[in-house]
Design a protein around this motif. Structure first.
Motif: not given
Length: 123
Positions: A51-73
């Motif tokens: 499907i065609p993209p919706v919104g800005e391609p440079r969306y800022r992710f929440s810091v929680r996303f990175y914290i969960i990613a680090m905990l997963f690693v």
């Protein structure tokens, strides 16, 4: 003049490396000559899951996303250390068991800390 010696044990590795590079390059060259070269504007537009993209391609992710990613690693690394311990459990005895209990306890304390700080909740 210095003479270089290549051990015969590395010969299969060298043959595999040469074969791998040759295969990769030959597939790329073959694909270059075989694939269709018709490009048009609609084909060159980016899409997300068809499907065609919706919104800005440079969306800022929440810091929680990175914290969960680090905990997963971190907990993946824990699993990597548990496998060799389980395999060598009969050889390392009580000393290895106590060390692994301490290791798991330290990770459990970190997990409880992240849980209490609400680092694992996704909004």
């Amino acid at each position: 003049m210095t003479e270089y010696y290549i051990p015969s044990n590395y010969l299969p590795v060298l043959i595999l490396l040469i074969f791998s590079v040759f295969t990769g390059v030959s597939v790329l060259v073959f694909g270059y000559f075989v694939r269709p070269k018709r490009s048009y504007p609609e084909k060159l537009t980016p899409y997300e899951s068809g499907i065609p993209p919706v919104g800005e391609p440079r969306y800022r992710f929440s810091v929680r996303f990175y914290i969960i990613a680090m905990l997963f690693v971190i907990f993946d690394v824990e699993a990597v250390f548990l496998y060799p311990w389980a395999v060598a459990y009969n050889k390392i005895g009580l000393y290895g068991f106590i060390e692994m209990v301490i290791f798991i306890f330290i990770l459990l304390v970190g997990y409880i800390y992240a849980w209490k700080k609400d680092a694992l909740t996704w909004e």
